[in-house]
Motif scaffolding. Structure first.
Motif, PDB file in Angstrom:
ATOM      1  N   ILE A  27      13.164 -19.450 -10.097  1.00 53.92           N
ATOM      2  CA  ILE A  27      14.547 -19.450 -10.590  1.00 53.92           C
ATOM      3  C   ILE A  27      15.267 -20.610  -9.928  1.00 53.92           C
ATOM      4  CG2 ILE A  27      16.661 -18.105 -10.800  1.00 53.92           C
ATOM      5  CD1 ILE A  27      14.920 -15.628 -10.567  1.00 53.92           C
ATOM      6  N   THR A  28      15.950 -21.397 -10.738  1.00 52.60           N
ATOM      7  CA  THR A  28      16.604 -22.596 -10.202  1.00 52.60           C
ATOM      8  C   THR A  28      18.124 -22.470 -10.171  1.00 52.60           C
ATOM      9  OG1 THR A  28      16.610 -23.583 -12.395  1.00 52.60           O
ATOM     10  CG2 THR A  28      14.738 -24.120 -10.967  1.00 52.60           C
ATOM     11  N   GLY A  29      18.658 -21.426 -10.769  1.00 53.27           N
ATOM     12  CA  GLY A  29      20.109 -21.279 -10.743  1.00 53.27           C
ATOM     13  C   GLY A  29      20.563 -20.179 -11.669  1.00 53.27           C
ATOM     14  N   ILE A  30      21.861 -20.072 -11.829  1.00 51.46           N
ATOM     15  CA  ILE A  30      22.376 -19.089 -12.776  1.00 51.46           C
ATOM     16  C   ILE A  30      23.367 -19.779 -13.718  1.00 51.46           C
ATOM     17  CG2 ILE A  30      22.197 -17.273 -10.989  1.00 51.46           C
ATOM     18  CD1 ILE A  30      25.409 -17.267 -12.126  1.00 51.46           C
ATOM     19  N   GLU A  31      23.582 -19.161 -14.854  1.00 52.68           N
ATOM     20  CA  GLU A  31      24.533 -19.716 -15.813  1.00 52.68           C
ATOM     21  C   GLU A  31      25.407 -18.559 -16.308  1.00 52.68           C
ATOM     22  OE1 GLU A  31      22.667 -22.504 -18.535  1.00 52.68           O
ATOM     23  OE2 GLU A  31      24.155 -22.007 -20.064  1.00 52.68           O
ATOM     24  N   PRO A  32      26.732 -18.686 -16.205  1.00 54.07           N
ATOM     25  CA  PRO A  32      27.593 -17.572 -16.632  1.00 54.07           C
ATOM     26  C   PRO A  32      27.477 -17.307 -18.132  1.00 54.07           C
ATOM     27  CG  PRO A  32      28.825 -19.177 -15.328  1.00 54.07           C
ATOM     28  CD  PRO A  32      27.507 -19.801 -15.656  1.00 54.07           C
ATOM     29  N   THR A  33      27.763 -16.068 -18.531  1.00 56.32           N
ATOM     30  CA  THR A  33      27.869 -15.797 -19.964  1.00 56.32           C
ATOM     31  C   THR A  33      29.339 -15.856 -20.358  1.00 56.32           C
ATOM     32  OG1 THR A  33      28.067 -13.909 -21.453  1.00 56.32           O
ATOM     33  CG2 THR A  33      27.321 -13.417 -19.249  1.00 56.32           C
ATOM     34  N   ALA A  34      29.581 -16.400 -21.522  1.00 60.14           N
ATOM     35  CA  ALA A  34      30.973 -16.573 -21.964  1.00 60.14           C
ATOM     36  C   ALA A  34      31.509 -15.322 -22.644  1.00 60.14           C
ATOM     37  CB  ALA A  34      31.051 -17.757 -22.917  1.00 60.14           C
ATOM     38  N   ASN A  35      30.616 -14.391 -22.980  1.00 60.31           N
ATOM     39  CA  ASN A  35      31.024 -13.319 -23.894  1.00 60.31           C
ATOM     40  C   ASN A  35      31.124 -11.923 -23.288  1.00 60.31           C
ATOM     41  OD1 ASN A  35      31.092 -15.220 -25.926  1.00 60.31           O
ATOM     42  ND2 ASN A  35      28.946 -14.921 -26.438  1.00 60.31           N
ATOM     43  N   HIS A  36      30.851 -11.779 -22.021  1.00 62.76           N
ATOM     44  CA  HIS A  36      30.844 -10.443 -21.430  1.00 62.76           C
ATOM     45  C   HIS A  36      32.274  -9.976 -21.141  1.00 62.76           C
ATOM     46  CE1 HIS A  36      30.047  -7.341 -18.350  1.00 62.76           C
ATOM     47  NE2 HIS A  36      28.955  -7.142 -19.042  1.00 62.76           N
TER      48      HIS A  36
ATOM     49  N   PHE B  58      21.171 -33.444 -15.195  1.00 62.74           N
ATOM     50  CA  PHE B  58      20.648 -34.459 -14.263  1.00 62.74           C
ATOM     51  C   PHE B  58      20.827 -34.064 -12.799  1.00 62.74           C
ATOM     52  CE2 PHE B  58      22.276 -36.616 -18.096  1.00 62.74           C
ATOM     53  CZ  PHE B  58      21.045 -36.956 -18.642  1.00 62.74           C
ATOM     54  N   PHE B  59      21.672 -33.083 -12.576  1.00 60.54           N
ATOM     55  CA  PHE B  59      21.985 -32.635 -11.211  1.00 60.54           C
ATOM     56  C   PHE B  59      22.059 -31.109 -11.238  1.00 60.54           C
ATOM     57  CE2 PHE B  59      25.656 -31.883  -8.124  1.00 60.54           C
ATOM     58  CZ  PHE B  59      24.855 -31.939  -6.998  1.00 60.54           C
ATOM     59  N   PRO B  60      20.866 -30.446 -11.268  1.00 59.13           N
ATOM     60  CA  PRO B  60      20.843 -28.982 -11.433  1.00 59.13           C
ATOM     61  C   PRO B  60      21.274 -28.240 -10.171  1.00 59.13           C
ATOM     62  CG  PRO B  60      18.620 -29.826 -11.174  1.00 59.13           C
ATOM     63  CD  PRO B  60      19.519 -31.033 -11.197  1.00 59.13           C
ATOM     64  N   GLN B  61      21.520 -26.933 -10.325  1.00 56.58           N
ATOM     65  CA  GLN B  61      22.022 -26.136  -9.192  1.00 56.58           C
ATOM     66  C   GLN B  61      21.101 -26.229  -7.986  1.00 56.58           C
ATOM     67  OE1 GLN B  61      23.056 -22.075 -10.128  1.00 56.58           O
ATOM     68  NE2 GLN B  61      23.845 -21.650  -8.095  1.00 56.58           N
ATOM     69  N   THR B  62      19.779 -26.131  -8.218  1.00 57.34           N
ATOM     70  CA  THR B  62      18.847 -26.372  -7.109  1.00 57.34           C
ATOM     71  C   THR B  62      17.769 -27.321  -7.609  1.00 57.34           C
ATOM     72  OG1 THR B  62      17.422 -24.525  -7.735  1.00 57.34           O
ATOM     73  CG2 THR B  62      19.058 -24.083  -6.056  1.00 57.34           C
ATOM     74  N   GLU B  63      17.258 -28.148  -6.742  1.00 57.46           N
ATOM     75  CA  GLU B  63      16.082 -28.960  -7.093  1.00 57.46           C
ATOM     76  C   GLU B  63      15.315 -29.312  -5.833  1.00 57.46           C
ATOM     77  OE1 GLU B  63      17.156 -32.689  -9.026  1.00 57.46           O
ATOM     78  OE2 GLU B  63      19.079 -32.640  -8.003  1.00 57.46           O
TER      79      GLU B  63
END
Lengths: 679, 332
Positions: A27-36, B58-63
């Protein structure tokens, strides 16, 4: 790149977001949901960092068995065979009730349901409980008695509609950030805010009235507010007459709680109490929001009943913008309760003591002779283990060494056990006592559901594969049941488990994975066409009439004295969660709060010659802990505050093992302490 | 002038998929719009800006920065096999990208960023395809190619050689489009927000905004960090190492100036130790410090911090409050 819609594993607000994962199963990150409806494009700092512990090198990846005092790696077969063999031995030797099962508010509904099914159907004991015992047991008991349903009466969105919000014992912007921000926004739009909490929390900066009453005097405050309301004829007479019972009893009880009388107990000025009472009673729509500051007392149930009395007296129930709103601390503590991971009820709060209910579960589960006696709680189980009455505990995702009161007492209890299984994702301080450690998967590695504080049942989804040999809790539990020879605990996936839950749990009757694919439903949701229930008790309470439960003020068990002059209160901070197993393994969160700390008032620190950020010793009758002094005017003189996140400075080494007689919740908010400089 | 339907754009994207790592506007499971591959959700060209930080491509949360094996060998991260093709930036996003290109190449070059950025292709989407039928500003440059919506179709405008090469591959059922009238509409878009932040910038630089204002705003900040994490021109990161079975992995992840630990010294002292100073810094950086440093504002009015802030203290909201309270015309 893959984006998986799921529910946050931290507090009970129930924010959803996407986990972003790459082709390397990371897992590299999270992304918010716009619709919740709750999280709507927003995430708090814990949410933004909620993925970061998942890939931590400390993750448990292989089962372990203790051999000659040392933990050694084992295969799943060896580990589970050992678990079964030892539990059988202990059961045969000491009886069914010599074994206890700790379920977990961190795991899914499906897993909690299976844990209680395993305890009851397979091991024939009602000894099953989880950490709701430590946070909202008082709510479950108190609101079930007064209203018939022990949950938040309204929805989070109701905050937007309230004219007056009374927040007590909840540091909402830190502990339920996206509910806290709704309160801040409501205030910006004109709602009045009363904060009753003697710490100067962020919400207090926005309050029209900040009541800094003494710790543990909530009943006196509420009774005095009701005394004023009744005395000035501000009660909702129609609501009291038509919707409630036992009013005369309440009236009589609160008679003596004049503002002057309560002022002496609470340390407030009589006029502050009068003003709060008038504002609350005169508001068109007033709501109470509370949390641990109300529940974690030896009179926690009384506190909760007082909150219920206050809203019933003013008719603030059964409509949007009102209600008694306990904010549940864990992602799935509501769900774990709903699933019957409690010693007295099956899923949906169906009592184990009622024969017809037992018969229904016996039929559904294909077993006979389900036990009818109420089992141990998390807290009484530790006591029983210390006394040698309880011989084995199977712990799934709980960490009593850090979370339960009086750590030395917990250590003694765990050491006395003949057998301890710990099923977790990290090597916790509790796991050090285990005979078998089973590696489980995190929320990001499995499917299921969590139920949020507003009773919203929401999906949790697998984003990546679990590390090493770790497995989902539900798969492990099913495996244990099967090895015990029980045939009716086999499922292809958690969706099937939810279908079984729905079939035996009336309030979840209409819940299925299909229906909550994008957005969850709020229980009660009794059938497949039911839209869910945003507001409880509309027109009628779950129990029929609302029951006024008059209660007298009782002082906390251990008050400050000459030797221990401070009141120690404990809780959480914004950046960490509970025993820190996940947040302290998340880079940004751990950087923000790195050391165990103790908040102390500026004048107290000055008198003791204590400087800000200096390490000091905090002691109670249970022991002594080193912590960094945080000198602040945010806390009143005479009170100190610590968090229970830090293994190297465990606040729960200090807390008192004093329990509410009904809810068995510990008194984490009040005990006597002293501080000293380290020479 | 090629004028394409959405279906034709989708066909074009499929045709270039073997050559590029596609990051195109798609709808995720619950309808949230995002940037991703065509296999991750249905194409969603209409609706304006994507909520997530667009420069996260190009600049992700973690890399990962590098790994160090147990024998001491250091392995740097390698660039992806295919260049990245982004579709769906707005004109404002293209402005932001232009700025962070400059930021990441100034003084020392950020190799990790340019591993992804070099060779990438940027396509802006503009015109009559904003949220609720609104009009999106036409970039007119600062990207390789622009898809300008006339309400039904998208007119392709290439600005670079890479853009022209891709335009050639587009198969359009129509070859005409009225670009001039669309440009006129774009020119006539209101610039109230720009005037507001410019005015707020002047007031901050002239020290007309008192400390009490920042205390009031800071009181509403819960340090969720979403303003930074959503902002296309926020570039701060934290570096950390983790050791997995003897292999050290160095990674970096987004940081936030709204956190205490961001500037805290080893002693524990923090020159930015309160929310009011941190909030002031956040706004001050984009509207005052960068003006001095780069000669221009570094907020391009994408509006993401305003959308992401749960207590309405994004840069536009705060700028409006500053102008309302402290500009001479409004001063009491």
């Amino acid at each position: 790149m893959k984006k998986t819609l799921t529910t946050c594993p931290y507090c009970g607000t129930g924010c959803m977001y996407y986990l972003v994962s790459d082709e390397n199963n990371k897992i590299t990150g999270i992304e918010p949901t716009a619709n919740h409806p709750v999280s709507k494009n927003w995430v708090c700092v814990k949410g933004w960092n909620s993925f970061h512990f998942v890939n931590h090198p400390d993750r448990l990846k292989v089962p372990q068995i203790r051999k000659n005092g040392k933990m050694e790696q084992a295969t799943w077969n060896e580990a589970l065979d050992h678990v079964i063999a030892r539990l059988r031995e202990i059961r045969d030797k000491y009886g069914n009730d010599s074994i206890m099962f700790f379920s977990s508010a961190k795991t899914t509904n499906e897993e909690n349901y299976l844990m209680m099914k395993l305890a009851r159907a397979v091991f024939k004991t009602n000894n099953v409980d989880h950490c709701a015992r430590l946070c909202h047991a008082s709510t479950v008991v108190g609101l079930a008695t007064t209203f018939g349903s022990g949950a938040m009466t309204n929805s989070i969105s109701c905050v937007d509609e309230a004219d007056l919000i009374f927040v007590t014992g909840s540091n909402t912007t830190e502990q339920h950030p996206l509910i806290g921000t709704r309160i801040l926004n409501a205030v910006q739009k004109g709602a009045k805010l009363i904060v009753a909490d003697n710490r100067k929390i962020r919400l207090a900066r926005h309050a029209v009235l900040h009541l800094k009453h003494k710790n543990g005097t909530d009943v006196a405050l509420a009774n005095a507010m009701m005394n004023v309301i009744i005395g000035e004829g501000l009660e909702d007479k129609e609501f009291v007459a038509n919707r409630t019972e036992n009013y005369e009893n309440l009236k009589k009880t609160v008679e003596k709680y004049t503002p002057e009388y309560a002022a002496e107990i609470t340390g407030l000025k009589p006029e502050e109490i009068i003003e709060a009472a008038r504002m609350f009673a005169k508001a068109k729509k007033a709501m109470i929001i509370y949390s641990m500051g109300i529940t974690q007392h030896s009179h926690g149930v009384d506190n909760v009943k007082s909150m219920a009395n206050l809203v019933m007296l003013t008719g603030n129930l059964g409509k949007p913008g009102t209600g008694v709103n306990p904010l549940r601390g864990q992602n799935n503590v509501q769900g774990a309760c709903d699933m019957g991971a409690l010693p007295n009820v099956y899923s949906g709060y169906q009592k184990v003591t009622e024969e017809n209910i037992r018969a229904r579960f016996e039929k559904a589960w294909g077993v006979e002779n389900l036990p009818s006696n109420v089992g141990y709680t998390v807290t009484t189980a530790i006591n029983a283990a210390a006394e040698g009455k309880l011989k084995a505990i199977y712990i799934m995702g709980e960490n009593p060494m850090m979370s339960d009161p009086d750590q030395n007492h917990v250590r003694e209890a765990l050491e006395k056990l003949e057998f301890l299984v710990v099923q977790d994702i990290f090597p916790t301080p509790t796991a050090k006592f285990a005979h078998v450690v089973l590696p489980a998967s995190s929320y990001a590695e499995k499917d299921g559901t969590f139920t949020s504080t507003e009773r919203r049942v929401q999906r949790v989804r697998k984003a990546i594969d679990p590390p090493g040999q770790s497995r989902s809790d539900w798969e492990i539990l099913c495996d244990v049941a099967e090895r015990m020879g029980y045939k009716q605990m086999k499922y292809k996936n958690p969706g099937e488990i939810m279908d079984e839950i729905a079939s035996v749990t009336p309030i979840y009757g209409g819940i299925s994975f299909d229906r909550i694919d994008q957005l969850g439903l709020q229980w009660p949701c009794p059938d497949k066409n039911h839209p869910g229930t945003p507001v409880l008790h509309v027109g009628k309470f779950t129990r029929g009439l609302g029951l006024f439960c008059a209660v007298e003020y009782k002082p906390s068990m251990e008050l400050p004295d000459k030797e221990y002059p401070f009141c120690l209160s404990t809780g959480r901070c914004y950046f960490h969660f509970h025993t820190g197993t996940m947040t302290r393994r998340s880079r940004i969160l751990d950087r923000e709060e790195r050391f165990p700390f103790v908040e102390i008032n500026t004048s107290d620190a000055k008198n003791l010659g204590i400087r800000n950020r200096e390490y000091i010793m905090v002691a109670t009758r249970r022991g002594e802990v080193k912590a960094m002094a945080r000198v602040t005017d945010g806390i009143v003189p005479g009170v100190i505050f610590m968090t229970f996140h830090f293994e190297e400075g465990p606040a729960n080494l200090l807390t008192i093992n004093a329990l509410d007689p009904e809810a068995k919740i510990p008194e984490y908010k009040v005990c006597a302490a002293k501080v000293r400089k380290i020479s | 002038m090629k004028s394409l339907t959405i279906t034709e754009i989708e066909q074009f994207l499929k045709s270039v998929e073997p050559e590029f790592d596609l990051r195109v506007p798609i709808r995720l499971h619950d309808g949230t719009r995002s940037l991703g591959g065509l296999n991750e959700g249905p194409l969603s060209l209409m609706g304006g800006k994507i909520p997530l930080k667009p420069t996260s491509v190009f600049f992700p949360q973690t890399e990962r920065v590098f790994t160090r094996e147990s024998d001491g060998e250091i392995k740097m991260e390698k660039p992806g096999e295919k260049p990245i093709l982004v579709v769906g930036y707005t004109a404002e996003d293209a402005d932001c990208l232009e700025f962070i290109d400059k930021f990441f190449s100034e003084n020392f070059r950020d190799d990790l960023y340019f591993q992804k950025r070099d060779g990438s292709v940027i396509m802006v989407v503009s015109g009559k395809c904003g949220p609720d039928g609104g009009f999106l500003k036409i970039a007119g440059g600062k990207c390789d190619l622009e898809l300008i919506c006339d309400g039904e179709r998208f007119i392709a405008q290439a600005y670079t050689e890479k853009g022209r090469q891709l335009e050639k591959k587009m198969k359009a059922s129509k070859e005409v489009g009225d670009i001039d009238s669309l440009k006129k509409m774009s020119d006539e878009l209101p610039d109230d927000d720009l005037k507001t932040i410019q005015k707020a910038s002047e007031l901050i630089l002239a020290e007309k905004v008192p400390d009490a204002f920042w205390v009031e705003i800071g009181d509403r900040c819960i340090a969720c960090t979403s303003c930074n994490y959503a902002c296309p021109t926020c570039t701060c990161f934290e570096v950390y190492d983790r050791v997995h079975d003897g292999t050290t992995v160095r990674e970096r992840m987004w940081d936030s100036c709204q956190l205490d630990g961001f500037m805290r010294e080893a002693s524990g002292h923090n020159p930015m130790g309160t929310e009011d100073i941190r909030t002031r810094r956040r706004i001050h950086h984009k509207l005052a410090a960068d003006v001095t440093r780069w000669g221009h504002l570094t907020c391009y009015l994408c509006g993401r911090c305003d959308d992401a802030c749960p207590t309405n203290i994004g840069i536009k909201s705060v700028s409006r409050m500053i102008v309302e309270r402290y500009s001479q015309a409004n001063e009491k």
